[in-house]
Design an enzyme around this catalytic site. Structure first.
Site, PDB file in Angstrom:
ATOM      1  CG  ASP A  24      -0.151   0.160   2.540  1.00  0.00           C
ATOM      2  OD1 ASP A  24       1.100   0.202   2.500  1.00  0.00           O
ATOM      3  OD2 ASP A  24      -0.794   0.259   3.590  1.00  0.00           O
ATOM      4  CG  ASP A  66       1.556   3.049   4.723  1.00  0.00           C
ATOM      5  OD1 ASP A  66       0.471   2.609   5.095  1.00  0.00           O
ATOM      6  OD2 ASP A  66       2.480   2.317   4.280  1.00  0.00           O
ATOM      7  CG  ASP A  84      -3.452   2.410   5.265  1.00  0.00           C
ATOM      8  OD1 ASP A  84      -4.546   2.193   4.714  1.00  0.00           O
ATOM      9  OD2 ASP A  84      -2.787   1.531   5.853  1.00  0.00           O
TER      10      ASP A  84
END
Ligand code: DCT
Ligand code: MG
Length: 492
Positions: free
Chosen positions: A326, A328, A416
Site C-alpha cells: 500500500d 502510507d 492509508d
C-alpha cells in the site's frame, strides 16, 4: 537495582564498596591506558558500585580499552585466551565514561565499539558474528538489501504459520530471528558464523542448518504445502479479511474465492466486498513510481484545501523499499485541532475528483489524558482513513514496469492516511514509518531498558512520571538515549 555482594574469590570490589551492578564485570586493559590511570579509573568505577576485575577471567562481561589499535588489542585478547571472549563486550573508553556519567552501565551501542574492531574480529574466511549485534532492532541498521533471504523467507513461513495457530511467542521468536539476519551485511554460510548472534534459538538454528546442508527445510516445505496454511494465506490476502474470518471460512470447508462468493449464506462487509472487487489490482505490489504519482495527486488535493498543510510519505516507501502492499501518508496542519477537518475535506475532494473507489474513515479517539498504550497491536487513535484509490497510468512515470499496465489505463491502489495533531506528528511519523519489527523493538527497548512507554502518540517516562515532548524523530531517539537511525536503515 540488583544488590549483590561479590563472591570472596573475586576481590574485585574492595571491602566497604557496595556492588550495585552484579551482572556487569569490568576489565580495564592497561596497555596504552597506563598503570596509574587504570588504578584511578578502577577506584572511580568501584566507588560507583561496579565490579572491576584485576585479571581477565571468564567472568568478565565488559573489556574496556583506551587508545589501543583494534588489531593489536584483538591479538592480545586472543593470546590471553579467555574462553568466554566471544561473549564479552570489547569497548572503547567512551562506554566507560558514559556509564560513569550516568552512574550505571549504559546500553552498548555501535559508537562504543572500538573503531575497526569489526574487521579484526572477523576470521579470514567466513565472518563470525560479533557481540556488537544488539537484540533490539532499533540498535541495528537494516537496509532494504537482505543478504540472507533464503533463511528469512523460511522463518517468515514458520512465523505466519504460528500466527495462524495463535502461538504468538513462537511467531515473534521467528520474526526476531529473521530481523537479526536481515541486518547482517554478510551472507551466513555456516552455523558457526551465527555463534554470537542474538535471538537465534535452537529451532531457528536447526532450520538454518538444514538449509545450509540441503538447500531447503523439510519443516518449512511441509508448512508451505499444508492445505490449511495455504487456504488461510489466500483468504487473508483479501483486504478486510483477518485470520479469524479466514479460519471461520476454512472450518466451514471453504477453500477458494469462488466457494466464498458463491455461498449465499456468507455476508461480506463493505471492506471485504471491495477487497474482492479490486483483488487483482491490490494484491499486486505498488511500485515506487506509482507511489510517487499518488503522492503528487494527493499533494495537489491537500494544497487546494489547506495550502500550509504538510503531507509526508511514510511506511515502506519512506524506508526506501522498491515495492509495497500500500502507500502510507501522514497529513497534518500547523494549526492544532484543524487536522481532523483537513482529512475529512481531503476525502471529500478525492471523492469529487472521482478517484476514491473505497473509503473507511475513522474519526480521532485521541485524548491527551490517555496513558500511552503498552501494546504495539493497539491501533493508534488519530483520525485516519483506509482507502482504495484509482491511479491513472498516464500519471505514472512507468519506466521499467510498463508491461504491468493493462489496456484499462488505470489501476486500484490501497492507500492509508493518518492525521495526527502537529504536536504529536513526530511520534506518528516514527510509528508509521515502521518497520513493524523496528517499532516493536523501539517500544520494548523503551520499556525494558529505559522504564518508558512509547507508542504512536507519545513517550512517557515512568521514573520521572512525565511525558517527553518531541518535534522531530531525532528528539525521540535522543530521549531514549539511542543513536539516530535513518528511515532507510529501519527495514528490520
Ligand atoms: N503501523 C502502525 N499501526 C498500525 C499499522 C501499521 O503503527 N495499526 C505502522 C507500522 C508500519 C507502518 O505503519 C506502515 O504499515 P504497513 O503499510 O502495513 O507496512 P509497510 O512497512 O509500509 O509495508 P508494505 O510495504 O507492505 O506496505
Ligand atoms: Mg505500507
Amino acid at each position: 537495582m540488583l544488590r549483590k555482594r561479590p563472591r570472596p574469590e573475586e576481590a574485585a570490589a574492595p571491602a566497604g564498596e557496595e556492588v550495585k551492578f552484579g551482572d556487569v564485570r569490568l576489565y580495564l586493559v592497561e596497555r596504552k591506558m597506563g598503570r596509574s590511570r587504570r588504578s584511578f579509573l578502577t577506584r572511580l568505577a568501584r566507588s560507583k558500585g561496579f565490579i572491576v576485575q584485576d585479571v581477565l577471567s571468564d567472568d568478565v562481561t565488559h573489556v574496556v580499552s583506551e587508545g589501543s589499535q583494534a588489531s593489536s588489542l584483538w591479538t592480545w585478547l586472543k593470546e590471553s585466551a579467555p574462553k568466554n571472549l566471544p561473549n564479552m563486550h570489547v569497548l572503547d573508553i567512551s562506554w566507560f565514561t558514559d556509564s560513569m556519567r550516568q552512574g550505571g552501565p549504559v546500553t552498548v551501542d555501535s559508537k562504543h565499539i572500538i573503531k575497526d574492531i569489526l574487521p579484526a574480529l572477523l576470521d579470514d574466511s567466513q565472518p563470525t558474528a560479533v557481540v556488537a549485534v544488539s537484540q533490539y532492532a532499533c540498535q541495528r541498521r537494516t537496509t532494504t538489501e537482505n543478504n540472507n533471504k533464503i533463511f528469512t523467507d523460511a522463518f517468515e513461513v514458520l512465523a505466519e504459520s504460528y500466527e495462524f495457530n495463535e502461538l504468538d511467542g513462537r511467531c515473534l521468536g521467528f520474526r526476531r530471528a529473521a530481523s537479526v539476519l536481515k541486518s547482517l551485511p554478510w551472507v551466513v554460510q555456516s552455523l558457526d558464523a551465527t555463534h554470537n548472534l542474538p535471538c537465534l534459538g535452537e529451532h531457528a538454528k536447526a532450520v538454518m542448518d538444514e538449509i545450509l546442508q540441503h538447500g531447503r527445510s523439510v519443516e518449512v516445505e511441509t508448512v508451505r504445502s499444508d492445505e490449511r496454511y495455504q487456504t488461510l494465506k489466500l483468504f487473508t490476502s483479501v483486504f478486510g479479511v483477518g485470520p479469524k474470518t479466514a479460519e471461520k471460512w476454512f472450518r466451514r470447508g471453504l477453500r477458494s474465492f469462488s466457494s466464498i462468493l458463491d455461498n449465499s449464506s456468507i455476508r461480506l462487509n463493505r471492506m471485504q466486498q471491495n477487497g474482492f472487487l479490486h483483488y487483482g489490482d491490490i494484491s499486486r505490489a505498488v511500485s515506487q513510481a506509482e507511489a510517487r504519482a499518488l503522492t503528487s495527486v494527493i499533494q495537489r488535493a491537500v494544497h487546494a484545501i489547506t495550502p500550509d498543510a504538510l503531507l509526508t510519505l511514510t511506511g515502506g516507501f519512506r524506508r526506501g523499499k522498491e515495492f509495497g502492499h500500500d502507500v502510507d501518508f501522514i497529513v497534518t496542519t500547523p494549526e492544532l485541532g484543524q487536522e481532523e477537518s483537513l482529512l475529512r475535506n481531503l476525502v471529500d475532494r478525492l471523492t469529487q475528483q472521482g478517484i476514491l473507489l473505497y473509503c473507511d474513515y475513522q474519526p480521532s479517539t485521541f485524548n491527551t489524558s490517555n496513558p500511552p498504550g503498552q501494546r504495539f497491536t493497539a491501533m493508534d487513535q488519530f483520525a485516519k482513513c483506509f482507502l482504495i484509490m484509482r491511479l491513472e497510468s498516464s500519471h505514472v512515470d512507468k519506466g521499467l514496469h510498463k508491461d504491468e499496465w493493462d489496456s484499462r489505463g488505470w489501476r486500484a491502489v490501497r492507500v492509508d492516511l493518518v492525521s495526527p495533531p502537529m504536536d504529536h506528528y513526530a511520534f506518528a511519523l516514527l510509528g508509521w514509518s515502521g518497520s513493524r519489527q523496528f517499532d516493536r523493538d523501539l517500544r520494548r527497548f523503551a520499556r525494558v531498558e529505559r522504564r518508558m512507554s512509547l507508542d504512536n502518540h507519545c513517550l512517557y517516562d515512568k521514573t520521572k512520571k512525565q511525558f517527553l515532548a518531541a518535534t522531530t524523530e531525532q528528539d525521540i531517539f535522543a530521549h531514549l538515549g539511542l543513536e539516530y537511525i535513518e528511515p532507510g536503515q529501519r527495514n528490520a
